[in-house]
Design an enzyme around this catalytic site. Sequence first.
Site, mmCIF file in Angstrom:
data_model
loop_
_atom_site.group_PDB
_atom_site.id
_atom_site.type_symbol
_atom_site.label_atom_id
_atom_site.label_comp_id
_atom_site.label_asym_id
_atom_site.label_seq_id
_atom_site.Cartn_x
_atom_site.Cartn_y
_atom_site.Cartn_z
ATOM 1 N N ASP A 117 -7.019 -1.502 -4.426
ATOM 2 C CA ASP A 117 -8.097 -1.161 -3.494
ATOM 3 C C ASP A 117 -9.072 -0.164 -4.121
ATOM 4 O OD1 ASP A 117 -6.856 -2.756 -1.605
ATOM 5 O OD2 ASP A 117 -5.775 -1.090 -0.694
ATOM 6 N N ASP A 127 0.855 -1.178 0.000
ATOM 7 C CA ASP A 127 0.000 0.000 0.000
ATOM 8 C C ASP A 127 0.896 1.234 0.000
ATOM 9 O OD1 ASP A 127 -2.347 -1.465 0.052
ATOM 10 O OD2 ASP A 127 -2.459 -1.468 2.248
#
Length: 205
Positions: free
Chosen positions: A170, A151
């Site tokens: 995401d 991330d």
Amino acid sequence: MAVVSTEQSSPEQADPERAAAEPPPDEPRVRSRKLLALLFGVAVVALAVDIVTKVAVVANLEGRPPVRLLGGLLYLDVLRNPGAAFSLATGMTWLLALLAIAVVGVIIWLAPKLRSPGWAVGLGLVLGGALGNLVDRVFRAPGPLQGHVVDFVSVFAPGGAVWPVFNIADSCIVSGGVLVVLLSLLGRDYDGTVHRRNKAAENDS
């Protein structure tokens, strides 16, 4: 001597308006193929963008201070996430990997039945995002089905202080899911069926 015609008129000749209204026999197949191409095209683009951005930020930004962008609206801050999207369900990596595999399987099973371009785009985004994070869980450390997802996007502040750090996958999953839910609320099903609830309500009244 009268000549008796033995030629039989085809349904198209007997009812030209009906023939014009009915689609050619191959049209549903062509439409289905186009929607499949749209779904998997969107998925491939989403997957490619996700992989390229992850490789780039790991190679250039991991272990370094966060990069401030857009006057502090965004920060590039590389984190390894063992949980789900937005760092949820931390510690259940293997279960999340199996869930991602199941989601991919369901979308692939549903794909030939699609008759809606909107659903094709939405499911394509979900498929690409699910595959993007699944690639991390399979191929990244500490091991298969336990890999930590990369991330790197943090909004308003570094380190996920305001909102959990996320990645392109995401974003694709959330965007695709929102699109599918919106289409469902509007009465548009994946098979092209449109439910006109307002008209049905008027008829009942």
